[in-house]
Design a protein around this motif. Structure first.
Motif, short mmCIF file in Angstrom:
data_model
loop_
_atom_site.label_atom_id
_atom_site.label_comp_id
_atom_site.label_asym_id
_atom_site.label_seq_id
_atom_site.Cartn_x
_atom_site.Cartn_y
_atom_site.Cartn_z
N GLU A 1 -4.45 -27.59 -34.57
CA GLU A 1 -4.92 -26.36 -33.95
C GLU A 1 -6.11 -25.82 -34.74
O GLU A 1 -6.14 -25.90 -35.97
CB GLU A 1 -3.80 -25.32 -33.93
CG GLU A 1 -2.64 -25.72 -33.06
CD GLU A 1 -1.48 -24.73 -33.13
OE1 GLU A 1 -1.59 -23.70 -33.84
OE2 GLU A 1 -0.46 -25.00 -32.50
N MET A 2 -7.07 -25.27 -34.01
CA MET A 2 -8.24 -24.66 -34.63
C MET A 2 -8.57 -23.39 -33.85
O MET A 2 -8.39 -23.36 -32.63
CB MET A 2 -9.46 -25.60 -34.54
CG MET A 2 -9.25 -26.93 -35.16
SD MET A 2 -10.28 -27.36 -36.55
CE MET A 2 -11.53 -26.21 -36.75
N PRO A 3 -9.06 -22.38 -34.52
CA PRO A 3 -9.50 -21.19 -33.79
C PRO A 3 -10.63 -21.55 -32.83
O PRO A 3 -11.54 -22.32 -33.19
CB PRO A 3 -10.00 -20.25 -34.89
CG PRO A 3 -9.41 -20.77 -36.16
CD PRO A 3 -9.20 -22.23 -35.96
N GLU A 4 -10.55 -21.05 -31.61
CA GLU A 4 -11.57 -21.39 -30.60
C GLU A 4 -12.97 -20.96 -31.02
O GLU A 4 -13.95 -21.58 -30.59
CB GLU A 4 -11.18 -20.82 -29.24
CG GLU A 4 -10.02 -21.59 -28.65
CD GLU A 4 -9.78 -21.24 -27.19
OE1 GLU A 4 -10.72 -20.82 -26.50
OE2 GLU A 4 -8.64 -21.44 -26.76
N GLU A 5 -13.07 -19.94 -31.86
CA GLU A 5 -14.40 -19.55 -32.31
C GLU A 5 -15.00 -20.60 -33.26
O GLU A 5 -16.21 -20.69 -33.43
CB GLU A 5 -14.41 -18.15 -32.97
CG GLU A 5 -13.48 -17.98 -34.14
CD GLU A 5 -12.08 -17.53 -33.76
OE1 GLU A 5 -11.29 -17.27 -34.66
OE2 GLU A 5 -11.76 -17.44 -32.55
N GLU A 6 -14.15 -21.44 -33.88
CA GLU A 6 -14.63 -22.52 -34.74
C GLU A 6 -14.85 -23.81 -33.95
O GLU A 6 -15.70 -24.62 -34.30
CB GLU A 6 -13.64 -22.81 -35.86
CG GLU A 6 -13.57 -21.74 -36.92
CD GLU A 6 -12.62 -22.10 -38.04
OE1 GLU A 6 -12.47 -23.30 -38.35
OE2 GLU A 6 -12.02 -21.17 -38.61
N TRP A 7 -14.05 -24.00 -32.91
CA TRP A 7 -14.14 -25.23 -32.11
C TRP A 7 -13.67 -24.89 -30.70
O TRP A 7 -12.51 -24.53 -30.50
CB TRP A 7 -13.28 -26.32 -32.74
CG TRP A 7 -13.56 -27.69 -32.23
CD1 TRP A 7 -12.72 -28.44 -31.46
CD2 TRP A 7 -14.71 -28.48 -32.43
NE1 TRP A 7 -13.28 -29.66 -31.18
CE2 TRP A 7 -14.53 -29.71 -31.76
CE3 TRP A 7 -15.92 -28.28 -33.08
CZ2 TRP A 7 -15.47 -30.72 -31.75
CZ3 TRP A 7 -16.86 -29.30 -33.08
CH2 TRP A 7 -16.63 -30.50 -32.41
N LEU B 1 -12.56 -26.31 -28.12
CA LEU B 1 -11.35 -26.93 -27.56
C LEU B 1 -10.06 -26.28 -28.06
O LEU B 1 -9.01 -26.40 -27.44
CB LEU B 1 -11.30 -28.42 -27.90
CG LEU B 1 -12.38 -29.30 -27.28
CD1 LEU B 1 -12.28 -30.72 -27.83
CD2 LEU B 1 -12.24 -29.32 -25.77
N GLY B 2 -10.14 -25.63 -29.22
CA GLY B 2 -8.95 -25.04 -29.80
C GLY B 2 -8.16 -26.03 -30.64
O GLY B 2 -7.13 -25.69 -31.22
N PHE B 3 -8.63 -27.26 -30.72
CA PHE B 3 -8.01 -28.25 -31.61
C PHE B 3 -9.05 -29.28 -31.99
O PHE B 3 -10.08 -29.43 -31.34
CB PHE B 3 -6.79 -28.90 -30.97
CG PHE B 3 -7.07 -29.68 -29.71
CD1 PHE B 3 -7.43 -31.03 -29.75
CD2 PHE B 3 -6.97 -29.07 -28.46
CE1 PHE B 3 -7.69 -31.73 -28.60
CE2 PHE B 3 -7.22 -29.78 -27.29
CZ PHE B 3 -7.58 -31.12 -27.36
N ASP B 4 -8.78 -30.00 -33.09
CA ASP B 4 -9.66 -31.06 -33.57
C ASP B 4 -8.79 -32.19 -34.09
O ASP B 4 -7.58 -32.01 -34.30
CB ASP B 4 -10.55 -30.51 -34.70
CG ASP B 4 -11.74 -31.42 -35.01
OD1 ASP B 4 -11.94 -32.42 -34.30
OD2 ASP B 4 -12.47 -31.12 -35.98
N LEU C 1 -3.23 -37.67 -33.06
CA LEU C 1 -2.80 -36.39 -33.63
C LEU C 1 -3.98 -35.44 -33.75
O LEU C 1 -5.07 -35.83 -34.16
CB LEU C 1 -2.17 -36.60 -35.00
CG LEU C 1 -0.88 -37.41 -35.02
CD1 LEU C 1 -0.37 -37.57 -36.45
CD2 LEU C 1 0.18 -36.77 -34.14
N VAL C 2 -3.73 -34.21 -33.38
CA VAL C 2 -4.75 -33.17 -33.47
C VAL C 2 -4.17 -31.96 -34.17
O VAL C 2 -2.95 -31.83 -34.31
CB VAL C 2 -5.30 -32.78 -32.06
CG1 VAL C 2 -6.03 -33.97 -31.43
CG2 VAL C 2 -4.19 -32.30 -31.15
#
Length: 181
Positions: free
Chosen positions: A123-129, A131-134, A120-121
């Motif tokens: 969503e993350m803002p691409e400016e934070e990560w 890949l866009g997910f963690d 399970l991942v």
């Protein structure tokens, strides 16, 4: 002494208590993510558990889902604990694992990584990560027990939660020595 010749202790009712710590650290308040359950089948039979969720975003969800799954599974399969306790506990933990996965997957912005099924991942803002997910955080320790026929305790655990078994000081109860157990 042959097993058949040994005297079994008298069967008796049990008392159950729960206790949890509010949580926290030296860095300010922290959410208590503990969950527990107790299901008394009758006076001499019961199932119980204590779980400590972890993961800032989904620890509480994990502990609550696992507690509900363990309670339901152990109540439904209680009779099997007398004959195949290890198998029942193994299946109970599998049911809890599946319930945690399903519960976290239902949370907002959580999805299963298409390239890594079963992971399970979130969503993350691409400016934070980039890949866009963690990885989605969240899990739980799990300690469960079954008190069977007033004389047998079956116990299993994953992680660092625990259960305590206390035995009354029977000499003191009969008016003898007041020494503590």
């Amino acid at each position: 002494v042959p097993a058949a010749a040994r005297k079994k202790p008298p069967a008796g009712p049990a008392e159950f208590y729960e206790f949890t710590h509010k949580g926290g650290s030296g860095h300010g308040p922290k959410e208590n993510q503990d969950a527990y359950f107790l299901a008394k089948i009758d006076e001499k039979n019961a199932v119980f558990g204590v779980l400590d969720g972890h993961g800032q975003d989904h620890g509480r969800v994990a502990a609550q889902a696992a507690a509900a799954a363990c309670k339901a599974f152990l109540v439904e399969h209680f009779g099997r604990l007398r004959h195949e306790p290890e198998k029942v506990m193994h299946e109970c933990f599998e049911a809890a694992h599946k319930a945690v996965f399903k519960a976290i997957k239902k949370e907002e912005c959580i999805f299963e990584d298409p390239e890594t099924p079963g992971v399970l991942v979130m969503e993350m803002p691409e400016e934070e990560w980039p890949l866009g997910f963690d990885a989605a955080d969240g899990g739980t320790t799990c300690s469960v027990g079954a008190y069977i026929d007033g004389r047998t305790l079956v116990y299993a655990a994953a992680g660092d939660s625990c259960a305590l078994l206390g035995v009354p000081n029977t000499a003191a109860a009969r008016g003898g020595s007041s020494a503590t157990p």
